[in-house]
Scaffold this motif. Structure first.
Motif, mmCIF file in Angstrom:
data_model
loop_
_atom_site.group_PDB
_atom_site.id
_atom_site.type_symbol
_atom_site.label_atom_id
_atom_site.label_comp_id
_atom_site.label_asym_id
_atom_site.label_seq_id
_atom_site.Cartn_x
_atom_site.Cartn_y
_atom_site.Cartn_z
ATOM 1 N N HIS A 53 0.847 -1.199 0.000
ATOM 2 C CA HIS A 53 0.000 0.000 0.000
ATOM 3 C C HIS A 53 0.880 1.245 0.000
ATOM 4 C CE1 HIS A 53 -2.997 2.904 1.670
ATOM 5 N NE2 HIS A 53 -3.802 2.217 0.881
ATOM 6 N N HIS A 54 0.331 2.344 -0.522
ATOM 7 C CA HIS A 54 1.157 3.554 -0.634
ATOM 8 C C HIS A 54 1.490 4.175 0.725
ATOM 9 C CE1 HIS A 54 -3.026 5.269 -0.924
ATOM 10 N NE2 HIS A 54 -2.519 6.066 -0.005
ATOM 11 N N SER A 55 0.867 3.685 1.788
ATOM 12 C CA SER A 55 1.215 4.182 3.121
ATOM 13 C C SER A 55 2.366 3.402 3.754
ATOM 14 C CB SER A 55 -0.007 4.116 4.041
ATOM 15 O OG SER A 55 -0.443 2.770 4.203
ATOM 16 N N ALA A 56 2.953 2.441 3.023
ATOM 17 C CA ALA A 56 4.032 1.612 3.572
ATOM 18 C C ALA A 56 5.230 2.467 3.974
ATOM 19 C CB ALA A 56 4.457 0.559 2.543
ATOM 20 N N SER A 57 5.840 2.107 5.095
ATOM 21 C CA SER A 57 7.020 2.824 5.571
ATOM 22 C C SER A 57 8.271 2.329 4.854
ATOM 23 C CB SER A 57 7.178 2.619 7.082
ATOM 24 O OG SER A 57 7.450 1.249 7.359
ATOM 25 N N MET A 58 9.380 3.018 5.100
ATOM 26 C CA MET A 58 10.637 2.606 4.483
ATOM 27 C C MET A 58 11.065 1.225 4.981
ATOM 28 S SD MET A 58 14.337 4.535 4.394
ATOM 29 C CE MET A 58 13.587 6.034 3.797
ATOM 30 N N VAL A 59 10.870 0.952 6.277
ATOM 31 C CA VAL A 59 11.229 -0.361 6.821
ATOM 32 C C VAL A 59 10.389 -1.449 6.173
ATOM 33 C CG1 VAL A 59 11.170 -1.788 8.901
ATOM 34 C CG2 VAL A 59 12.096 0.526 8.998
ATOM 35 N N ALA A 60 9.090 -1.181 5.961
ATOM 36 C CA ALA A 60 8.225 -2.177 5.336
ATOM 37 C C ALA A 60 8.647 -2.456 3.898
ATOM 38 C CB ALA A 60 6.776 -1.709 5.375
ATOM 39 N N LEU A 61 9.169 -1.442 3.216
ATOM 40 C CA LEU A 61 9.501 -1.614 1.801
ATOM 41 C C LEU A 61 10.894 -2.190 1.590
ATOM 42 C CD1 LEU A 61 7.851 -1.070 -0.743
ATOM 43 C CD2 LEU A 61 9.113 1.047 -1.029
ATOM 44 N N VAL A 62 11.892 -1.684 2.293
ATOM 45 C CA VAL A 62 13.264 -2.139 2.051
ATOM 46 C C VAL A 62 13.786 -3.056 3.145
ATOM 47 C CG1 VAL A 62 13.783 -0.071 0.725
ATOM 48 C CG2 VAL A 62 14.352 -0.142 3.144
ATOM 49 N N GLY A 63 13.081 -3.163 4.279
ATOM 50 C CA GLY A 63 13.521 -4.068 5.345
ATOM 51 C C GLY A 63 14.198 -3.328 6.477
ATOM 52 N N GLY A 64 14.474 -4.074 7.530
ATOM 53 C CA GLY A 64 15.123 -3.495 8.700
ATOM 54 C C GLY A 64 14.275 -3.701 9.936
ATOM 55 N N GLY A 65 14.228 -2.716 10.790
ATOM 56 C CA GLY A 65 13.488 -2.831 12.032
ATOM 57 C C GLY A 65 14.328 -3.465 13.121
ATOM 58 N N ALA A 66 13.711 -3.678 14.268
ATOM 59 C CA ALA A 66 14.440 -4.214 15.416
ATOM 60 C C ALA A 66 14.965 -5.615 15.150
ATOM 61 C CB ALA A 66 13.527 -4.210 16.642
ATOM 62 N N ARG A 67 14.216 -6.404 14.367
ATOM 63 C CA ARG A 67 14.613 -7.801 14.110
ATOM 64 C C ARG A 67 15.301 -7.970 12.765
ATOM 65 N NH1 ARG A 67 9.551 -11.547 15.065
ATOM 66 N NH2 ARG A 67 11.194 -13.122 14.940
ATOM 67 N N LEU A 68 15.530 -6.871 12.041
ATOM 68 C CA LEU A 68 16.205 -6.919 10.737
ATOM 69 C C LEU A 68 15.549 -7.932 9.804
ATOM 70 C CD1 LEU A 68 19.988 -6.624 11.719
ATOM 71 C CD2 LEU A 68 18.496 -4.861 10.777
ATOM 72 N N LEU A 69 14.242 -7.748 9.575
ATOM 73 C CA LEU A 69 13.493 -8.626 8.676
ATOM 74 C C LEU A 69 13.500 -8.049 7.262
ATOM 75 C CD1 LEU A 69 10.386 -9.472 10.888
ATOM 76 C CD2 LEU A 69 12.364 -10.920 10.430
ATOM 77 N N PRO A 70 13.442 -8.899 6.233
ATOM 78 C CA PRO A 70 13.386 -8.394 4.851
ATOM 79 C C PRO A 70 12.082 -7.664 4.590
ATOM 80 C CG PRO A 70 13.104 -10.784 4.899
ATOM 81 C CD PRO A 70 13.492 -10.367 6.281
ATOM 82 N N GLY A 71 12.126 -6.686 3.669
ATOM 83 C CA GLY A 71 10.950 -5.912 3.315
ATOM 84 C C GLY A 71 10.334 -6.378 2.012
ATOM 85 N N GLU A 72 9.367 -5.598 1.524
ATOM 86 C CA GLU A 72 8.638 -5.976 0.315
ATOM 87 C C GLU A 72 9.555 -6.093 -0.899
ATOM 88 O OE1 GLU A 72 5.528 -6.807 -0.204
ATOM 89 O OE2 GLU A 72 4.869 -6.592 1.859
ATOM 90 N N ALA A 73 10.583 -5.260 -0.977
ATOM 91 C CA ALA A 73 11.497 -5.321 -2.120
ATOM 92 C C ALA A 73 12.219 -6.663 -2.174
ATOM 93 C CB ALA A 73 12.508 -4.180 -2.048
ATOM 94 N N SER A 74 12.610 -7.206 -1.019
ATOM 95 C CA SER A 74 13.266 -8.510 -0.991
ATOM 96 C C SER A 74 12.262 -9.638 -1.173
ATOM 97 C CB SER A 74 14.017 -8.698 0.332
ATOM 98 O OG SER A 74 15.099 -7.789 0.421
ATOM 99 N N LEU A 75 11.051 -9.472 -0.642
ATOM 100 C CA LEU A 75 10.016 -10.492 -0.845
ATOM 101 C C LEU A 75 9.602 -10.584 -2.307
ATOM 102 C CD1 LEU A 75 7.792 -9.787 2.299
ATOM 103 C CD2 LEU A 75 9.361 -11.696 1.959
ATOM 104 N N ALA A 76 9.882 -9.549 -3.092
ATOM 105 C CA ALA A 76 9.599 -9.568 -4.529
ATOM 106 C C ALA A 76 10.776 -10.088 -5.345
ATOM 107 C CB ALA A 76 9.236 -8.168 -5.002
ATOM 108 N N HIS A 77 11.813 -10.601 -4.702
ATOM 109 C CA HIS A 77 12.993 -11.113 -5.402
ATOM 110 C C HIS A 77 12.579 -12.169 -6.438
ATOM 111 C CE1 HIS A 77 17.160 -12.196 -6.023
ATOM 112 N NE2 HIS A 77 16.929 -13.445 -5.680
ATOM 113 N N ASN A 78 13.107 -12.035 -7.656
ATOM 114 C CA ASN A 78 12.774 -12.903 -8.799
ATOM 115 C C ASN A 78 11.351 -12.701 -9.293
ATOM 116 O OD1 ASN A 78 15.289 -14.233 -9.071
ATOM 117 N ND2 ASN A 78 14.761 -15.613 -7.387
ATOM 118 N N GLY A 79 10.677 -11.641 -8.817
ATOM 119 C CA GLY A 79 9.315 -11.379 -9.241
ATOM 120 C C GLY A 79 9.103 -9.907 -9.532
ATOM 121 N N VAL A 80 7.926 -9.402 -9.149
ATOM 122 C CA VAL A 80 7.520 -8.037 -9.473
ATOM 123 C C VAL A 80 7.160 -7.301 -8.192
ATOM 124 C CG1 VAL A 80 5.904 -6.591 -10.778
ATOM 125 C CG2 VAL A 80 6.607 -8.813 -11.690
#
Length: 509
Positions: free
Chosen positions: A278-305
């Motif tokens: 969603h367009h309200s997604a934060s930078m952490v949600a999109l590129v990853g990070g946070g306290a637990r250093l989890l992957p974001g949407e950009a990494s979850l889209a690896h090999n896809g769109v």
């Protein structure tokens, strides 16, 4: 008595070997846990002692010290419950395990001794498969995940009691060997819209075919309701299947990003991901990070769109964070707790209106936006980001008279055949190289593989100069032209290929 139990923890998507060192000695009863544990690991003592009590064993009454080595690496999550339980049992002589040094334990324990699944088992299995003597001991919820890594030796159990019984028997026949990925077993019935149901918009379909054939980024600009999002959602239906290596790469990321409540619903990612944050997604949600250093949407889209609908509505800083991964195919996030690198080789797709009201490109409706408002709206998308988008096309509104006639268009299966044929040409071309598609080529490879005759190259240079293309824009032009030539099975890149590629670069909203 001292015991060392082998285990793993996660750093991003990387599996790091961890030793759970347990020393149970006589003295004033107590329990000390060291080695940078987080709260979940620190609380494991209560879960483990209760689980051990449920199997009629007693490990209290000793002065127990537990060290999680390496001591300078922060340990997170509940995966160390099982190795801690085995360490306490063996250190207090409540359990004797032959060849204990060959076993690697991961798993969460409940108070009644049930074994629960943990995230990241696929990463652990991929790291451990090269050690032919090791045996991975995991909860049964993680069995499907471990079975994807061919040749891995593993044991799975539902409870701590069952795990103890298997270890005490020391029977090689109880050790399973993973057979690798079985596509039929995990076949997916995901429903994807078909291009045959899209009325008109042949130019947009052609642009998306080129994007799918070469893995190129694309931007669709048009009036509200013109069909931008519908066309983009049809894209997974024309993308080629992932190879086994790509499936493991993608599934590994999704395994490490799972939440604790998603363990039972694990399935390997067989279809190329199509992520739509969603367009309200934060930078952490999109590129990853946070306290637990989890992957974001950009990494979850690896090999896809990675599809960003309503592109100007995203926070500008969030969009700018995508510039590096669009070029490098990976995301490096540095925090005080460490630095992690996630794969992020994705097609970046986007859709937007040309102005705030949305009708500046609609021939039948009047735009109510002032020129300054329209300019500010388009300037929300920076020049450097647009320069990284290979294909930029307008989506004209469809005439209502076409709805009654039906689309009569090609099916996604027909388009997919041409896309797969072009991808097969690229697979053979890039055999032995790190590239898998034309969009991933660097500038040197683009010059090498986009073969042009002298007159064609002069046309390309003159056109780039006339359109004021940057160096990046010029080489991206060559990549798109290379893909168009592949779609018509041509070895050299010719002027018509460059002309079509220039049309995609010449778009102005």
């Amino acid at each position: 008595m001292f015991r060392r139990i082998r285990s793993y923890c996660l750093l991003g998507i990387k599996a790091i070997p961890v030793s759970v060192e347990v020393d149970a000695a006589l003295g004033l009863p107590g329990f000390t846990l060291v080695g940078l544990p987080d709260n979940a690991v620190r609380e494991s003592r209560e879960r483990v002692v209760s689980a051990i009590r449920s199997v009629d064993k007693v490990v209290t009454g000793f002065r127990t010290t537990v060290n999680l080595s390496p001591a300078d690496l922060r340990k997170e999550g509940s995966a160390l419950d099982l190795p801690l339980a085995i360490g306490l049992l063996t250190a207090t002589d409540e359990l004797s395990v032959p060849n204990l040094e060959k076993c690697v334990f991961v798993g969460e324990l409940s108070l009644d001794g049930l074994l629960k699944g943990v995230r990241g088992v696929l990463s652990i299995a991929m790291d451990l498969v090269h050690d032919k003597d090791s045996i991975l001991v995991i909860p049964r919820e993680n069995e499907q995940e471990a079975s994807l890594v061919e040749g891995l030796r593993y044991i799975c159990a539902d409870t701590l009691k069952e795990c103890i019984e298997i270890l005490e028997q020391n029977n090689e026949e109880l050790v399973c060997r993973a057979r690798g990925l079985d596509r039929q077993k995990f076949s997916s019935g995901l429903d994807v819209p078909d291009f045959k149901n899209v009325v008109g918009m042949e130019g947009v379909k052609r642009a998306l075919e080129v994007a799918a054939a070469g893995g190129h980024n694309f931007l669709l600009v048009g009036s509200p309701g013109a069909g931008k999002t519908l066309c983009a959602r049809c894209l997974p239906g024309i993308l080629p299947e992932m190879c086994d290596e790509e499936i493991l790469e993608t599934t590994r990321i999704h395994s490490c990003a799972r939440r604790s409540g998603d363990m039972e619903s694990f399935r390997p990612v067989l279809l190329r991901p199509f992520r739509t944050p969603h367009h309200s997604a934060s930078m952490v949600a999109l590129v990853g990070g946070g306290a637990r250093l989890l992957p974001g949407e950009a990494s979850l889209a690896h090999n896809g769109v990675l599809f960003l609908d309503e592109l100007p509505e995203f926070n500008r800083s969030v969009l700018e964070a995508l510039r590096e991964p669009m070029e490098d195919g990976e995301i490096s996030v540095s925090r005080a707790s460490g630095t992690v690198v996630w794969p992020a080789r994705f097609m970046m797709g986007a859709a937007m209106n040309p102005c705030p009201c949305g009708y500046s490109m609609d021939p039948k409706k009047v735009c109510t936006c002032l020129p300054d408002a329209r300019k500010r709206y388009q300037e929300k998308i920076s020049g450097p980001l647009l320069d990284r988008i290979d294909i930029q096309v307008s989506v004209p509104p469809v005439e209502t008279s076409q709805f009654a006639c039906g689309s009569g268009a090609e099916t996604s299966a027909d388009i997919r055949q041409r896309v797969c044929a072009a991808r097969e040409i690229q697979r053979r071309r890039f055999a032995g190289l790190s590239f898998r598609c034309n969009a991933a080529m660097n500038s040197e490879a683009a010059r090498r593989f986009a073969q042009m005759e002298g007159a064609t190259e002069k046309f390309a240079v003159a056109s780039a100069d006339k359109m004021n293309l940057s160096a990046r824009g010029y080489y991206r032009l060559l990549k798109v032209a290379r893909t168009i030539a592949d779609l018509r099975h041509s070895e050299p890149v010719e002027v018509p290929d460059l002309a079509e590629a220039l049309r995609y670069r010449a778009f102005r909203g």
